[in-house]
Design a protein around this motif. Sequence first.
Motif, PDB file in Angstrom:
ATOM      1  N   GLY A  47     -22.634  10.077   8.245  1.00 14.92           N
ATOM      2  CA  GLY A  47     -22.862  10.458   6.865  1.00 14.92           C
ATOM      3  C   GLY A  47     -21.735  11.233   6.215  1.00 14.92           C
ATOM      4  O   GLY A  47     -21.939  11.917   5.207  1.00 14.92           O
ATOM      5  N   HIS A  48     -20.520  11.120   6.749  1.00 12.92           N
ATOM      6  CA  HIS A  48     -19.390  11.859   6.193  1.00 12.92           C
ATOM      7  C   HIS A  48     -18.751  11.119   5.021  1.00 12.92           C
ATOM      8  O   HIS A  48     -18.726   9.887   4.992  1.00 12.92           O
ATOM      9  N   ARG A  49     -18.206  11.877   4.095  1.00 13.82           N
ATOM     10  CA  ARG A  49     -17.351  11.324   3.038  1.00 13.82           C
ATOM     11  C   ARG A  49     -15.918  11.379   3.545  1.00 13.82           C
ATOM     12  O   ARG A  49     -15.456  12.426   4.005  1.00 13.82           O
ATOM     13  N   PHE A  50     -15.192  10.299   3.404  1.00  9.91           N
ATOM     14  CA  PHE A  50     -13.810  10.296   3.878  1.00  9.91           C
ATOM     15  C   PHE A  50     -13.003   9.245   3.140  1.00  9.91           C
ATOM     16  O   PHE A  50     -13.545   8.324   2.515  1.00  9.91           O
ATOM     17  N   VAL A  51     -11.693   9.388   3.213  1.00 13.46           N
ATOM     18  CA  VAL A  51     -10.751   8.405   2.679  1.00 13.46           C
ATOM     19  C   VAL A  51      -9.672   8.226   3.735  1.00 13.46           C
ATOM     20  O   VAL A  51      -9.096   9.207   4.230  1.00 13.46           O
ATOM     21  N   ARG A  52      -9.390   6.983   4.074  1.00 13.45           N
ATOM     22  CA  ARG A  52      -8.334   6.705   5.064  1.00 13.45           C
ATOM     23  C   ARG A  52      -7.330   5.715   4.500  1.00 13.45           C
ATOM     24  O   ARG A  52      -7.712   4.674   3.970  1.00 13.45           O
ATOM     25  N   TYR A  53      -6.068   6.072   4.601  1.00 16.38           N
ATOM     26  CA  TYR A  53      -4.991   5.143   4.261  1.00 16.38           C
ATOM     27  C   TYR A  53      -4.125   5.018   5.512  1.00 16.38           C
ATOM     28  O   TYR A  53      -3.399   5.939   5.860  1.00 16.38           O
ATOM     29  N   ALA A  54      -4.248   3.885   6.221  1.00 18.46           N
ATOM     30  CA  ALA A  54      -3.601   3.696   7.528  1.00 18.46           C
ATOM     31  C   ALA A  54      -4.080   4.823   8.449  1.00 18.46           C
ATOM     32  O   ALA A  54      -5.277   4.974   8.657  1.00 18.46           O
ATOM     33  N   ASP A  55      -3.157   5.654   8.964  1.00 18.68           N
ATOM     34  CA  ASP A  55      -3.584   6.736   9.855  1.00 18.68           C
ATOM     35  C   ASP A  55      -3.670   8.079   9.138  1.00 18.68           C
ATOM     36  O   ASP A  55      -3.802   9.123   9.790  1.00 18.68           O
ATOM     37  N   ASP A  56      -3.597   8.087   7.805  1.00 21.14           N
ATOM     38  CA  ASP A  56      -3.768   9.307   7.012  1.00 21.14           C
ATOM     39  C   ASP A  56      -5.237   9.437   6.625  1.00 21.14           C
ATOM     40  O   ASP A  56      -5.735   8.689   5.780  1.00 21.14           O
ATOM     41  N   LEU A  57      -5.911  10.402   7.243  1.00 28.49           N
ATOM     42  CA  LEU A  57      -7.368  10.513   7.103  1.00 28.49           C
ATOM     43  C   LEU A  57      -7.762  11.865   6.517  1.00 28.49           C
ATOM     44  O   LEU A  57      -7.341  12.916   7.006  1.00 28.49           O
ATOM     45  N   LEU A  58      -8.578  11.827   5.458  1.00 32.05           N
ATOM     46  CA  LEU A  58      -9.162  13.030   4.862  1.00 32.05           C
ATOM     47  C   LEU A  58     -10.682  12.927   4.938  1.00 32.05           C
ATOM     48  O   LEU A  58     -11.257  11.910   4.535  1.00 32.05           O
TER      49      LEU A  58
END
Length: 469
Positions: free
Chosen positions: A266-277
């Motif tokens: 249930g987490h909110r996240f954004v990933r661009y390649a190996d850059d994860l927030l």
Amino acid sequence: MKVTESDNIKHRQLHFEGYLQRVSAEQKEYAEVCGSLKMTETDNTNTNKQNEGLLEQILTRDNLNRAYKQVKRNKGAGGIDGMQVDELLPYLKENKNELMQSLQDGKYRPEPVRRVEIPKDNGKTRKLGIPTVVDRFVQQAICQILTPIFEEQFSDNSFGFRPKRSAHDALKRCQTNITEGYKYVVDMDLEKYFDMVNQSKLIQILSETIKDGRVISLMHKFLRAGVMVGGRFEDSPEGVPQGGPLSPLLGNIMLNECDHELERRGHRFVRYADDLLLFCKSKKAANRTLNHILPYIEEKLFLRVNREKTQTAYVGKIKYLGYSFYISKGEGRLRIHPKSIQKLKDKIREVTGRSNGMGIEARKTRLNQVVRGWMNYFKLADAKKLIQGLDEWTRSRIRMVTWKRWKKVRTRLGNLKRCGIKEEQAWMWANTRKGYWRTAHSPILSRALSNERFKRAGYLSLMECYSAK
């Protein structure tokens, strides 16, 4: 192993001698060259009824044609065998039957990649592995078939190296999360991600979707092809070499496991390649999220997390994809991170340096490329005053290098007069002993080399590019 690779290289080089002497109408011939062989029933194909014909899809004429055109379009440096992209068509004309047959029979052996190291902003280097042109062609053909298959599985929160998705889309999703109250983040840093991918785990994940054992075997060969470093062969028991068409897809496939685990929790996240927030509503929640997700990443996916760089922080204190964030009236907004500004200035200094050997037109062309590319990427930011300042600074750099080029007093005098400066003032400034940078900011040179003159000469303005976004 080493003998086989050497023999293979020599075999390819035997064909090179006559290639450069041939002139071919490529648009007419590549389709013929890339036409796949008719599949024949063999013991190998009969024992792989469960493979669903994925290899056959990869080797279809249309797919190989598209792969050839894409490799040709991407250009790029050659691999360890010295073959360049322009030599691919002649090679395929001579060897298409052997190449197709070796792929069908499972006997194709990729060459080791050529190690190239490129500098990073922090002074370290990033390792790239440059495959041979033929291997790139085969990888591209595989990638074109696998991408639609895995796109159906990928998370909506993943944006890197995917069709019709970009860094801008990732940043806009970040803004949405911030606006909805998620003001703290886990800024995850995976240590040397592409170098540390566990190949056994990756093959296991691939096998859950790809039922054609021949394709799995071929991809495993690419992973284990090895690296040539300074003429010496090194094994590649782990990692996915960056530099080939397959590496971005394989990187996403591996981290897709992490994406689904985050969604399950249930987490909110954004990933661009190996850059994860990972986005949270409080600092405490961010710390808790980090502590809970670390064991999964390290013990289940066998990846390394850089504990020094991984942090939990308020969104306004992090850098992501060259941008930084701030909140205005409850809305998530974007700024240009100071490191990105410094990087632009370093590029402009390099282009406008007197000792770089560039002529006037070459310098203008390169400077316009830098300005256009940088502004196209950072057009999402709220940065009007910043861009105005950068524009003024860039114009001063052009004035300075121009003044340096007008080296002699006589040259300076003549050019100032031609630019509309009165003779008395022109003579005074032609003989000035002030430094180059100070002279570049003088009212006289600003008038002689005005912004309007730069515009007529074809120099792009950061501010004009920003205003046209």
